[in-house]
Design an enzyme around this catalytic site. Structure first.
Site, PDB file in Angstrom:
ATOM      1  N   ASP A 116       0.862  -1.325   0.099  1.00  0.00           N
ATOM      2  CA  ASP A 116       0.029   0.034  -0.195  1.00  0.00           C
ATOM      3  C   ASP A 116       0.907   1.307   0.010  1.00  0.00           C
ATOM      4  O   ASP A 116       1.894   1.334   0.904  1.00  0.00           O
ATOM      5  CB  ASP A 116      -0.843   0.134   1.386  1.00  0.00           C
TER       6      ASP A 116
ATOM      7  N   LYS B 252      -8.183   0.846  -5.407  1.00  0.00           N
ATOM      8  CA  LYS B 252      -9.283   0.295  -4.422  1.00  0.00           C
ATOM      9  C   LYS B 252     -10.583   0.899  -5.063  1.00  0.00           C
ATOM     10  O   LYS B 252     -10.794   2.026  -5.068  1.00  0.00           O
ATOM     11  CB  LYS B 252      -9.149   0.350  -3.091  1.00  0.00           C
TER      12      LYS B 252
ATOM     13  N   GLY C  48      -5.171  -3.039   8.952  1.00  0.00           N
ATOM     14  CA  GLY C  48      -4.977  -1.798   9.678  1.00  0.00           C
ATOM     15  C   GLY C  48      -4.695  -2.176  11.210  1.00  0.00           C
ATOM     16  O   GLY C  48      -4.645  -1.288  11.811  1.00  0.00           O
TER      17      GLY C  48
ATOM     18  N   ARG D 227      -6.597 -20.395   6.741  1.00  0.00           N
ATOM     19  CA  ARG D 227      -6.859 -21.582   7.241  1.00  0.00           C
ATOM     20  C   ARG D 227      -8.293 -21.940   6.827  1.00  0.00           C
ATOM     21  O   ARG D 227      -8.081 -23.235   6.617  1.00  0.00           O
ATOM     22  CB  ARG D 227      -6.449 -21.533   8.701  1.00  0.00           C
TER      23      ARG D 227
ATOM     24  N   GLY E 205      -2.783  -7.401   8.115  1.00  0.00           N
ATOM     25  CA  GLY E 205      -2.340  -7.651   9.741  1.00  0.00           C
ATOM     26  C   GLY E 205      -0.898  -8.063   9.618  1.00  0.00           C
ATOM     27  O   GLY E 205      -0.296  -8.415  10.402  1.00  0.00           O
TER      28      GLY E 205
ATOM     29  N   GLY F 107      -0.224  -3.457   4.037  1.00  0.00           N
ATOM     30  CA  GLY F 107      -0.837  -2.355   3.966  1.00  0.00           C
ATOM     31  C   GLY F 107      -0.039  -1.326   4.961  1.00  0.00           C
ATOM     32  O   GLY F 107       1.028  -0.788   4.618  1.00  0.00           O
ATOM     33  N   SER F 108      -0.562  -1.272   6.079  1.00  0.00           N
ATOM     34  CA  SER F 108       0.018  -0.307   7.148  1.00  0.00           C
ATOM     35  C   SER F 108       1.252  -0.735   7.425  1.00  0.00           C
ATOM     36  O   SER F 108       1.857   0.049   8.017  1.00  0.00           O
ATOM     37  CB  SER F 108      -1.022  -0.016   8.170  1.00  0.00           C
TER      38      SER F 108
END
Lengths: 296, 192
Positions: free
Chosen positions: A28, A85, A157, A169, A218, A239-240
């Site tokens: 990102d 996005k 995030g 999973r 995550g 991302g973050s």
């Protein structure tokens, strides 16, 4: 000599780009400078968005498609594919993104949904789509709507890998069970997963999703990338986790090297050294909004 | 026949499948020690910036270069072709290819993803057309005099060979047609 007739926008061409992104990291980025840092670090693609998920979470309000000017700026800054996005169900945003010639559209739960019943009819587009999924049924519904790449959602995030692990999973676990099912049981799987029978039958034969499966939501460390790759992800979205950490350039490169060498613990130990602080993490149970609940 | 597939990033697993079908033993190459006992190599499609960067940081590049100069047969597809080329146009300034085959290529020369396409190709020596899948494909802008062009699209070479190096702008690993992998294995193992 006969000249070749070019066919564009075919499934082979759309799924093909996802094949090329395998074993890589999609990062990102919110501006051209971050995009260049990502490319320098070895990103396989960048996701152009106005705010990374942790800021969307903090700021609240409605999160929408990014400003076309910002997307154009990122496109001209890098040579690697650029994704962007659109809100779930917001086909007008997707049409705009297609006209901007982005390389992939992410119909994403990180933005505020525009339609609480319908996802975008992705067959209507020449540009390929990636969609999130928390379980196999959701993944197959998105594929039946035309998605060419699935990413497990995780909880964007948060810097917390627990939801990504749960989702990857759930998807790979059900795939394994379907390969063991007999023909009569496949009908029940289709009913249970609310998914088209032909896709269930395809999985029972091939033992894999009809499109590549990546992991998102995550991932904050090289070890996180290794974990989800070992659980069956074929690439990772970060991302973050990169640009909210202390030293983004170094962490980005470490996560790229960890994704390539995901099964080599010695290499992982080497790239995990001295990266500085990771992004601050959040407990899932304390979240006000669970982004992964969005999508139907 | 042990054939390495450079597995730093990209469509390496699809090449490995095609190699198995053609009767070779594929080995994934992620570091210099993996290169030691391969008889031929495939550099897959993916992102050439990522692959070149990792080849450097993981210490594969120098050994790979030496082995290619010593005659290791190599097939490079799409990004793999860029990696093997002499010069890259429209790439990053710091992108330094291996220079193993005398061609200059323009990155994304056929355009972005929306321009990605498939088309039937007439390939020298093949009786029927081969389905070429071009994804953000590199365009060969110059092929040197020692380069044999085995297929073209609109006058631009898309399949080149120079001694034991083969390169394609398209992705033979994405279609269920093993002829290009078989041709490469013939070239690689003809004399040995």
């Amino acid at each position: 000599m006969n000249e070749a007739v070019r066919e564009t926008g075919t499934q082979l061409v759309k799924r093909g780009l996802a094949e090329m992104l395998k074993g890589g990291v999609i990062m990102d980025v919110v501006d051209a400078e971050q995009a260049r840092i990502a490319e320098d670090a070895g990103a396989a693609a960048v996701m152009a968005l106005e705010r990374v998920p942790s800021d969307i979470r903090k700021d609240g309000g409605v999160a929408r498609m990014s400003d076309p000017e910002m997307i154009e700026g990122i496109k001209s800054a890098v040579t690697i594919p650029v994704m962007a996005k659109a809100r779930i169900g917001h086909f007008a945003e997707a049409q705009i993104l297609q006209s901007l010639e982005v390389d992939y559209i992410d119909e994403s739960e990180v933005l505020t949904p525009a339609d609480e019943t319908h996802h975008i009819d992705k067959w209507a587009f020449e540009v390929p789509f990636v969609c999130g999924a928390t379980n196999l049924g959701e993944a197959l519904r998105r594929i039946s709507e035309g998605a060419c790449l699935i990413r497990s959602k995780g909880e964007a995030g948060t810097g917390n890998i627990v939801e990504a692990v749960r989702h990857i999973r759930a998807i790979t676990g059900d795939i394994r069970k379907i390969t063991q099912a007999d023909n009569a049981e496949l009908f029940d799987w289709a009913k249970k997963l609310q998914s088209p029978l032909p896709l269930i039958q395809e999985i029972s034969e091939t033992g894999r999703l009809p499109v590549p499966i990546f992991c998102a939501g995550g991932i904050a460390t090289p070890a996180d990338a290794s974990l989800v790759m070992q659980l069956g992800a074929e690439s990772v979205f970060v991302g973050s986790g990169i640009f909210k950490s202390e030293d983004p350039a170094q962490r980005a490169q470490a996560i790229v090297e960890a994704t390539t060498n995901f099964a080599d613990a010695e290499k992982l130990a080497k790239v995990s050294r001295g990266l500085g602080e990771a992004m601050p993490g959040l407990e899932i149970e304390n979240l006000e909004t669970r982004l992964s609940d969005r999508g139907w | 026949m042990k054939v390495g597939v450079l597995a730093l990033q990209g469509a390496f697993d699809r090449h490995a499948q095609e190699l198995s079908l053609a009767g070779a033993t594929p080995l994934e190459i992620r570091g210099p020690k993996h290169l030691e006992d391969v008889d031929a190599l495939i550099i897959p499609g993916g992102e050439s910036t990522t692959i070149l960067k990792l080849a450097e940081s993981l210490g594969v590049r120098d050994l790979l270069n030496d082995q290619i100069q010593d005659g290791l047969p190599v097939l490079g597809t799409c990004a793999g072709m860029i990696v093997l080329s002499k010069a890259i146009i429209d790439g990053r300034d710091d992108q330094n290819p291996l220079g193993s085959i005398d061609i200059d290529v323009r990155r994304n020369g056929y355009g972005r993803q929306l321009a990605s396409f498939e088309a039937d190709l007439q390939i020298t020596g093949f009786e029927t057309p081969f389905r070429g899948v071009f994804i953000r494909a590199p365009l060969v802008e110059r092929a040197g005099k020692d380069v044999e062009v085995l297929a073209s699209v609109e006058g631009n070479p898309v399949f080149c060979r120079q001694e034991k190096i083969m390169t394609t702008s398209f992705h033979p690993e994405l279609v269920s047609d093993g002829r290009i992998h078989e041709l490469f294995l013939e070239l690689a193992f003809a004399s040995s």
